[in-house]
Motif scaffolding. Structure first.
Motif, mmCIF file in Angstrom:
data_model
loop_
_atom_site.group_PDB
_atom_site.id
_atom_site.type_symbol
_atom_site.label_atom_id
_atom_site.label_comp_id
_atom_site.label_asym_id
_atom_site.label_seq_id
_atom_site.Cartn_x
_atom_site.Cartn_y
_atom_site.Cartn_z
ATOM 1 N N LEU A 39 34.156 55.703 31.900
ATOM 2 C CA LEU A 39 33.905 56.595 33.023
ATOM 3 C C LEU A 39 33.859 55.724 34.273
ATOM 4 O O LEU A 39 32.982 54.864 34.413
ATOM 5 C CB LEU A 39 32.581 57.340 32.840
ATOM 6 C CG LEU A 39 32.437 58.162 31.555
ATOM 7 C CD1 LEU A 39 31.014 58.700 31.425
ATOM 8 C CD2 LEU A 39 33.438 59.306 31.533
ATOM 9 N N LEU A 40 34.809 55.939 35.164
ATOM 10 C CA LEU A 40 34.978 55.072 36.334
ATOM 11 C C LEU A 40 34.837 55.895 37.612
ATOM 12 O O LEU A 40 35.397 56.988 37.715
ATOM 13 C CB LEU A 40 36.362 54.415 36.290
ATOM 14 C CG LEU A 40 36.783 53.562 37.489
ATOM 15 C CD1 LEU A 40 35.934 52.303 37.585
ATOM 16 C CD2 LEU A 40 38.266 53.198 37.390
ATOM 17 N N GLY A 41 34.119 55.344 38.564
ATOM 18 C CA GLY A 41 33.996 56.035 39.842
ATOM 19 C C GLY A 41 33.057 55.298 40.763
ATOM 20 O O GLY A 41 32.320 54.405 40.339
ATOM 21 N N PRO A 42 33.044 55.644 42.045
ATOM 22 C CA PRO A 42 32.125 54.999 42.988
ATOM 23 C C PRO A 42 30.693 55.438 42.750
ATOM 24 O O PRO A 42 30.426 56.347 41.944
ATOM 25 C CB PRO A 42 32.643 55.481 44.352
ATOM 26 C CG PRO A 42 33.294 56.796 44.059
ATOM 27 C CD PRO A 42 33.885 56.667 42.685
ATOM 28 N N SER A 43 29.756 54.822 43.433
ATOM 29 C CA SER A 43 28.357 55.222 43.327
ATOM 30 C C SER A 43 28.217 56.689 43.723
ATOM 31 O O SER A 43 28.811 57.135 44.711
ATOM 32 C CB SER A 43 27.488 54.351 44.243
ATOM 33 O OG SER A 43 27.532 53.005 43.841
ATOM 34 N N GLY A 44 27.435 57.437 42.933
ATOM 35 C CA GLY A 44 27.236 58.850 43.230
ATOM 36 C C GLY A 44 28.307 59.762 42.691
ATOM 37 O O GLY A 44 28.310 60.961 42.981
ATOM 38 N N THR A 196 31.339 52.178 34.417
ATOM 39 C CA THR A 196 31.501 51.061 35.339
ATOM 40 C C THR A 196 32.036 51.565 36.674
ATOM 41 O O THR A 196 32.611 52.652 36.761
ATOM 42 C CB THR A 196 32.442 49.986 34.761
ATOM 43 O OG1 THR A 196 32.441 48.841 35.607
ATOM 44 C CG2 THR A 196 33.874 50.498 34.653
ATOM 45 N N HIS A 197 31.841 50.741 37.702
ATOM 46 C CA HIS A 197 32.493 50.992 38.993
ATOM 47 C C HIS A 197 33.545 49.905 39.246
ATOM 48 O O HIS A 197 34.177 49.890 40.298
ATOM 49 C CB HIS A 197 31.466 50.995 40.134
ATOM 50 C CG HIS A 197 30.764 49.672 40.296
ATOM 51 N ND1 HIS A 197 29.623 49.355 39.607
ATOM 52 C CD2 HIS A 197 31.055 48.586 41.046
ATOM 53 C CE1 HIS A 197 29.236 48.129 39.932
ATOM 54 N NE2 HIS A 197 30.096 47.635 40.798
ATOM 55 N N ASP A 198 33.731 49.020 38.247
ATOM 56 C CA ASP A 198 34.654 47.894 38.361
ATOM 57 C C ASP A 198 36.025 48.304 37.811
ATOM 58 O O ASP A 198 36.192 48.490 36.606
ATOM 59 C CB ASP A 198 34.090 46.703 37.585
ATOM 60 C CG ASP A 198 34.899 45.427 37.774
ATOM 61 O OD1 ASP A 198 36.116 45.456 37.517
ATOM 62 O OD2 ASP A 198 34.323 44.402 38.172
ATOM 63 N N GLN A 199 37.007 48.410 38.702
ATOM 64 C CA GLN A 199 38.332 48.889 38.299
ATOM 65 C C GLN A 199 39.006 47.944 37.316
ATOM 66 O O GLN A 199 39.644 48.387 36.352
ATOM 67 C CB GLN A 199 39.229 49.057 39.548
ATOM 68 C CG GLN A 199 38.698 50.044 40.559
ATOM 69 C CD GLN A 199 37.879 49.383 41.651
ATOM 70 O OE1 GLN A 199 37.190 48.393 41.425
ATOM 71 N NE2 GLN A 199 37.940 49.941 42.850
#
Length: 367
Positions: A39-44, A196-199
């Motif tokens: 699951l990937l995405g920016p904060s929030g 993670t938020h790390d692409q």
């Protein structure tokens, strides 16, 4: 541990609201047995809320969580039999490595002999057998993370949930642990769900990636599909780096279309439905798909520009090239035998193939 031990997970219309705020908005997805989903995405973006709903720590406002087609939405966390690895490891500092790993088995009342055998197998799995008698404070960050993984796997969980497990590590160690985690997934055959938020981490680890923004599932697929065929500007921009070229469709052909951007004419290959002539179009063009053209070279798309800024990155150069009609274009230039020595103000001619870019939707259009 084998691939047969993996379990399929499904989310159906999962939503979570806190008062008037919607953290997760009707997310539906499926993770097949033995897959590694990130699951990937920016904060929030809602990714951690989704993971906590899968674990049972957050009750959904709507929707359902299913394991092998069985609805477990109302099942408490301790009855879901999921392993979990947190960002901060959450190891007991007063216990040895072996005692930390054995803790889930002690809670389940497993006999001592069987427990010890499973702990040895789990430590062998993460290559930490010789550290069994040490305390967490005597280990490096990477070793502590491996202890946390062993503890999460020792009781043969139905799923392994990973909440940004590598984010506390430095860049070099994080890259090493990514390789180890991917190899571990292949060995144990479990279904992994990672946040993670790390692409780069998402691309290197996952069988599939679910990209989230503002609580919504924007796009899901194999990493190479998401990178090469993003549907929206957000996906193209968040997953890696991209240039965005605006133009107006002037001509539609069976194999693609021609666009006009000021005085510059672009040709673009298109699969499926073509935009109508006269409509605006947006293209995503990755920096590494652009080449610098010599005087005697040509390309399907050519644009003149001037280097406005540049940076040396070891393996290559990052160039910012100012153009008249397309704005500033980023170019990734390999440093080995580069055709130029970059400097500000240097004129260059850029080229790329008709199928190098991909048409994408503005995010407002996609919504």
């Amino acid at each position: 541990m084998s691939a047969a031990a993996g379990h399929a997970l499904e989310l159906r219309g999962l939503s979570k609201r806190y008062g008037g705020f919607t953290a997760v908005d009707a997310v539906s997805l499926r993770v097949e047995r033995g897959q590694f989903l990130t699951l990937l995405g920016p904060s929030g973006s809602g990714k951690t809320t989704i993971l906590m709903a899968i674990a049972g720590f957050v009750a959904p406002s709507e929707g359902a969580v299913l394991l092998d087609r069985r609805d477990i939405t109302a099942l408490p966390p301790e009855r879901r039999d999921f392993g979990m690895v947190f960002q901060g490891y959450a190891l007991f500092p007063h216990m040895t490595v072996a005692e930390n790993v054995a803790f889930p088995l002690r809670v389940r009342g497993m006999p001592r002999a069987e427990r010890d055998a499973k702990v040895r197998a789990a430590l062998d799995l993460v290559q930490l057998s010789r550290f069994a008698d040490r305390r967490p404070s005597q280990l490096s960050g990477g070793q502590q993370q491996r202890v946390a993984l062993a503890r999460a796997l020792v009781f043969d969980p139905a799923l392994l949930l990973l909440d940004e497990p590598l984010s506390a590590l430095d860049k070099k160690l994080r890259a090493e642990l990514q390789e180890e985690l991917k190899a571990l997934h292949r060995r144990v055959g479990r279904t992994f769900v990672n946040v993670t938020h790390d692409q780069e981490e998402a691309l290197s680890l996952s069988d599939r990636v679910a990209i989230l923004n503002y609580g919504r599932l924007v796009q899901i697929g194999a990493p190479e599909v998401l990178y090469e065929q993003p549907r929206t500007r957000f996906v193209a921009d968040f997953l890696g780096k991209s240039n965005f070229l605006h133009g107006t469709v002037r001509e539609v052909r069976p194999d693609g279309m021609a666009l006009q951007a000021g005085a510059t004419r672009l040709v673009q290959a298109v699969e499926g439905a073509h935009p109508a002539p006269g409509t605006p179009a947006l293209l995503s063009l990755r920096p590494e798909k652009i080449v610098l053209l010599a005087e005697d070279e040509g390309a399907e798309n050519e644009v003149d520009g001037t280097i406005a800024a540049w940076a040396y990155l070891g393996a290559g150069y990052s160039l910012a090239v100012r153009t008249r009609d397309l704005g500033e274009i980023r170019v990734a230039l390999p440093a080995w035998r580069a055709p130029i020595t970059p400097r500000e103000g240097l004129p260059v001619r850029l080229g790329w193939a008709a199928d190098a870019a991909v048409p994408v939707l503005e995010d407002a259009d996609a919504a």
